[in-house]
Design a protein around this motif. Structure first.
Motif, short mmCIF file in Angstrom:
data_model
loop_
_atom_site.label_atom_id
_atom_site.label_comp_id
_atom_site.label_asym_id
_atom_site.label_seq_id
_atom_site.Cartn_x
_atom_site.Cartn_y
_atom_site.Cartn_z
N ALA A 263 0.82 -1.21 0.00
CA ALA A 263 0.00 0.00 0.00
C ALA A 263 0.86 1.26 0.00
O ALA A 263 0.55 2.24 -0.68
CB ALA A 263 -0.92 -0.02 1.22
N ILE A 277 -2.87 6.35 4.44
CA ILE A 277 -3.15 4.91 4.35
C ILE A 277 -3.92 4.50 5.60
O ILE A 277 -3.56 4.88 6.72
CB ILE A 277 -1.85 4.10 4.21
CG1 ILE A 277 -1.18 4.44 2.88
CG2 ILE A 277 -2.12 2.60 4.30
CD1 ILE A 277 0.16 3.81 2.70
N ARG A 278 -4.97 3.73 5.39
CA ARG A 278 -5.84 3.37 6.51
C ARG A 278 -5.84 1.86 6.72
O ARG A 278 -5.97 1.09 5.77
CB ARG A 278 -7.26 3.85 6.25
CG ARG A 278 -8.17 3.76 7.46
CD ARG A 278 -9.52 4.37 7.15
NE ARG A 278 -10.35 4.46 8.35
CZ ARG A 278 -11.62 4.80 8.37
NH1 ARG A 278 -12.23 5.10 7.22
NH2 ARG A 278 -12.30 4.85 9.50
N LYS A 291 -8.93 -4.50 6.77
CA LYS A 291 -8.96 -3.76 5.51
C LYS A 291 -7.79 -2.79 5.46
O LYS A 291 -7.48 -2.13 6.46
CB LYS A 291 -10.27 -2.98 5.36
CG LYS A 291 -11.49 -3.84 5.10
CD LYS A 291 -12.71 -2.97 4.85
CE LYS A 291 -13.95 -3.80 4.56
NZ LYS A 291 -15.13 -2.95 4.28
N GLN A 293 -6.46 0.45 2.98
CA GLN A 293 -6.83 1.34 1.89
C GLN A 293 -5.70 2.31 1.61
O GLN A 293 -5.08 2.86 2.53
CB GLN A 293 -8.10 2.12 2.25
CG GLN A 293 -9.35 1.25 2.37
CD GLN A 293 -10.58 2.05 2.74
OE1 GLN A 293 -10.51 2.98 3.55
NE2 GLN A 293 -11.72 1.72 2.13
N ASN A 294 -5.42 2.50 0.33
CA ASN A 294 -4.41 3.48 -0.05
C ASN A 294 -4.89 4.21 -1.31
O ASN A 294 -5.58 3.63 -2.16
CB ASN A 294 -3.06 2.81 -0.32
CG ASN A 294 -3.09 1.85 -1.49
OD1 ASN A 294 -3.38 0.68 -1.31
ND2 ASN A 294 -2.78 2.34 -2.70
N THR A 329 -9.75 -7.64 -3.47
CA THR A 329 -9.30 -6.27 -3.74
C THR A 329 -10.40 -5.51 -4.46
O THR A 329 -11.23 -6.10 -5.16
CB THR A 329 -8.02 -6.28 -4.60
OG1 THR A 329 -8.30 -6.95 -5.84
CG2 THR A 329 -6.89 -7.00 -3.88
N SER A 331 -10.89 -1.54 -6.49
CA SER A 331 -10.41 -0.23 -6.92
C SER A 331 -11.63 0.64 -7.21
O SER A 331 -12.40 0.35 -8.14
CB SER A 331 -9.54 -0.35 -8.17
OG SER A 331 -8.41 -1.16 -7.92
N ILE A 335 -9.27 4.87 -4.80
CA ILE A 335 -8.92 4.23 -3.53
C ILE A 335 -8.82 2.73 -3.79
O ILE A 335 -9.75 2.10 -4.30
CB ILE A 335 -9.96 4.49 -2.43
CG1 ILE A 335 -10.02 5.98 -2.09
CG2 ILE A 335 -9.62 3.68 -1.17
CD1 ILE A 335 -8.75 6.54 -1.46
N PHE A 336 -7.66 2.17 -3.45
CA PHE A 336 -7.45 0.73 -3.59
C PHE A 336 -7.62 0.08 -2.23
O PHE A 336 -6.96 0.47 -1.25
CB PHE A 336 -6.05 0.45 -4.14
CG PHE A 336 -5.79 -1.00 -4.44
CD1 PHE A 336 -6.29 -1.58 -5.60
CD2 PHE A 336 -5.05 -1.78 -3.56
CE1 PHE A 336 -6.05 -2.92 -5.89
CE2 PHE A 336 -4.82 -3.12 -3.84
CZ PHE A 336 -5.31 -3.69 -5.01
N THR A 337 -8.51 -0.91 -2.14
CA THR A 337 -8.83 -1.57 -0.87
C THR A 337 -8.50 -3.05 -0.94
O THR A 337 -8.89 -3.74 -1.89
CB THR A 337 -10.32 -1.40 -0.52
OG1 THR A 337 -10.65 -0.01 -0.49
CG2 THR A 337 -10.64 -2.03 0.83
N THR A 339 -9.02 -6.47 1.36
CA THR A 339 -9.79 -6.99 2.48
C THR A 339 -9.35 -8.41 2.79
O THR A 339 -9.29 -9.27 1.91
CB THR A 339 -11.30 -6.99 2.18
OG1 THR A 339 -11.71 -5.66 1.85
CG2 THR A 339 -12.10 -7.48 3.37
#
Length: 346
Positions: A263, A277-278, A291, A293-294, A329, A331, A335-337, A339
């Motif tokens: 990420a 980044i989360r 999760k 996210q970036n 994943t 998109s 935001i790319f997530t 999980t």
């Protein structure tokens, strides 16, 4: 051999005794039907039942130590035929000697010799076939156990290889950054060396521990983030949003770190300004849900790489749980997530 077909040896002996008793009663009823006196029929049936039990015992002992191969199936048939004929002949001689003064009974023995042999031989062949079946089933079970053991060893070896790849992959990136900082920012290079030392010391101690709590995993993620922050400065920000009920749940060690590394790499590439980044964790029974996210710029071609982060985590999850649906994943809106769903050990 035959005893292994039942849940316990005790059950096997009870069944043999029951079969011997049934053989005795059946023989007595048949002899009575043919007009043999009760005394003679009782003695004859008792000896005949002993012959039957003796044949079962001898065949059981033989097939315990000798298991004929498929190409020698004739031995399986010849052995009970020969043994049953020998026992029937002994039975005839014994009964003729005991009741020598009963010529009608002695003639009855002679006339029914081959019939008795056929009956006893049929029982012997059936017992031999059961012994052969038990042997084949045991061989098949042992073969399956060996295959499962080899598969388990293979899985452990691959998991160990994946875990060992995590350290060099991260270490090479960090050393390259330290090398770049030594000349331009020596203090930051020193700080990064100390952080890297603490991180590696902790992860090396955990190499033999396949599972850990999410709280422990987060401690190493925080150390990893501090190392990366030295590399990228104020641009990099990581937010941890962890629910309280998820902190003590179990997770395979160092499972999130390659995803966080992925990420950071893709989040900073092609994105101007600060990058947030989360990392989220919650409970979605029976899973621990994680999760990451970036941000990314959809108009900028993504950086080429080996794709080690996502592929290694997906492979580890498959080896651990035998499932391909635990990593997904998405998109959406730059935001790319990623999980992760981690099944909890029982």
């Amino acid at each position: 051999m035959l005893a292994r077909a039942f849940r316990s040896t005790r059950t096997y002996y009870w069944i043999i005794q029951g079969a011997g008793l049934a053989w005795l009663l059946g023989s007595f009823l048949v002899l009575s039907y043919y007009g043999v006196e009760d005394l003679i029929a009782g003695v004859d049936s008792s000896v005949f039942s002993l012959v039957f039990v003796g044949m079962v015992t001898v065949l059981d002992r033989i097939f315990t130590f000798y298991n004929p191969k498929s190409g020698k199936i004739l031995i399986l048939l010849a052995l009970p035929l020969a043994l049953s004929f020998l026992l029937i002949f002994i039975h005839k001689l014994t009964m003729a000697w005991i009741f020598v003064d009963y010529p009608d009974y002695v003639d009855f023995l002679k006339q029914n010799l081959y019939l008795r042999w056929a009956i006893l031989a049929l029982a012997g062949v059936m017992i031999s076939l059961i012994a052969m079946l038990v042997s084949r089933l045991e061989e098949q079970e042992q073969s399956q156990d060996r295959e499962l053991h080899m598969l388990e060893l293979s899985k452990e070896a691959e998991l160990s290889q994946l875990r060992q790849q995590l350290q060099p992959h991260f270490l090479f990136n960090s050393l390259n950054s330290i090398s770049a900082l030594v000349v331009s920012q020596p203090e930051k290079a020193r700080e990064m060396v100390l952080l890297l030392s603490d991180f590696l010391r902790g992860t090396i101690r955990k190499d033999l521990k396949s599972w850990t709590t999410l709280s422990e995993e987060l401690e190493y993620l925080e150390m990893y983030f501090q190392i990366e922050k030295v590399r990228f400065g104020h641009r990099l920000k990581v937010e941890f949003d962890i629910s309280d009920d998820s902190r003590e749940l179990q997770i395979p060690q160092l499972l999130i770190q390659p995803l966080l590394e992925n990420a950071i790499k893709h989040g900073l590439y092609g994105v101007r300004g600060d990058v947030q980044i989360r990392v989220q964790a919650s409970v979605e029974s029976p899973y621990l849900l994680v999760k990451l996210q970036n941000p990314y710029d959809s108009e900028v071609p993504q950086q080429k790489g080996l794709g080690f982060g996502l592929s290694s985590v997906k492979r580890r999850l498959y080896l651990l749980f035998g499932r391909n649906d635990l990593l997904s994943t998405l998109s959406e809106e730059n935001i790319f997530t990623v999980t992760l769903k981690i099944p909890q050990p029982k």
